[in-house]
Design an enzyme around this catalytic site. Structure first.
Site, short mmCIF file in Angstrom:
data_model
loop_
_atom_site.label_atom_id
_atom_site.label_comp_id
_atom_site.label_asym_id
_atom_site.label_seq_id
_atom_site.Cartn_x
_atom_site.Cartn_y
_atom_site.Cartn_z
N ASP A 42 -25.79 0.19 24.06
CA ASP A 42 -24.95 -1.48 23.35
C ASP A 42 -24.47 -0.92 22.29
O ASP A 42 -24.33 -1.62 21.68
CB ASP A 42 -26.36 -2.39 23.64
CG ASP A 42 -25.86 -3.53 22.37
OD1 ASP A 42 -25.44 -4.62 22.62
OD2 ASP A 42 -26.39 -3.80 21.13
N GLU B 143 -23.63 -0.86 30.52
CA GLU B 143 -24.07 -0.49 28.40
C GLU B 143 -24.98 0.42 29.07
O GLU B 143 -25.19 1.71 28.14
CB GLU B 143 -25.03 -1.59 28.52
CG GLU B 143 -23.99 -2.51 27.47
CD GLU B 143 -24.23 -3.84 26.79
OE1 GLU B 143 -23.67 -4.26 25.65
OE2 GLU B 143 -25.61 -4.00 26.65
#
Length: 228
Positions: free
Chosen positions: A52, A124
């Site tokens: 992320d 992610e």
């Protein structure tokens, strides 16, 4: 399967266990018996946390290059869109994430591997594994290939969904949107918030890892349901 997905990422892993971890949903990790495989650390949640941040950095860097005259507000709206769950899920579908994600048999039958939230998280995580094994250059190369169309299709900065929903209500003389937390789940290090937003007698939900992101998703979902 993880080896074939490494070619999609464009990287030969020195530590293939990182990619296997990135492609392991927590249901598969928790249901695989004793030892490390049963440890939640063997799922992709920790790598998702890293990915992320890597995604945010690489997209922010790219935006600054592409739009050197734009101010922080416009760049921020572009960034929020490009790292949003719908865009992540779309990219994940394009690169074939669902086919290589390891989930428990029960979750597989329920179609968990095709859910937008699961796909976005796994993408992610894969980016986190790529960064840890190949560094920022490898991560940047993949992001610029995988997000290319999402990036170049942005002619103007997208409008913040909450702002757009507020403007919709004000133009029609309605009360401002009301946001409420409907549910919270997940472990402390990876919570999931479900937020309900209502305006004009219509409501919609959004689920994300933070209240703010869940509110944005809920607003976006409600805008789709409201008349233009």
């Amino acid at each position: 399967m993880s080896q074939s997905f490494a070619s999609v990422l464009g990287h030969e892993f020195k530590r293939p266990d990182l990619l296997r971890e990135a492609l392991t949903h927590r249901s598969a990790a928790q249901g695989s018996g004793r030892g490390r495989a049963a440890d939640t650390n063997a799922s992709n949640e920790r790598l998702e946390f890293i990915g992320d941040r890597v995604l945010g950095l690489t997209i922010a860097e790219w935006l600054a290059e592409r739009f050197p005259r734009e101010q922080e507000g416009d760049l921020g709206r572009r960034l929020a869109y490009l790292v949003s769950q719908p865009v992540l899920a779309s990219v994940a579908e394009t690169v074939g994430m669902a086919a290589v994600l390891s989930v428990s048999p029960g979750e597989a039958r329920a179609g968990v591997a095709k859910r937008a939230t699961v796909l976005a998280d796994a993408l992610e995580a894969a980016l986190g594994a790529l960064y840890l094994d190949g560094g920022l250059d490898a991560a940047r190369d993949f992001v610029r290939r995988a997000w290319y169309h999402a990036m170049v299709d942005q002619a103007d900065p997208p409008k913040d969904a909450k702002t757009a929903l507020q403007e919709w209500a004000q133009k029609r003389g309605k009360d401002l949107p009301v946001y409420e937390i409907a549910a919270r789940s997940g472990p402390p290090h990876a919570p999931a918030f479900t937020v309900t937003v209502s305006v004009g007698g219509v409501e919609a939900n959004g689920t994300a890892g933070s209240k703010r992101a869940a509110e944005q998703l809920a607003a976006d979902a409600l805008l789709v349901r409201l008349p233009g």
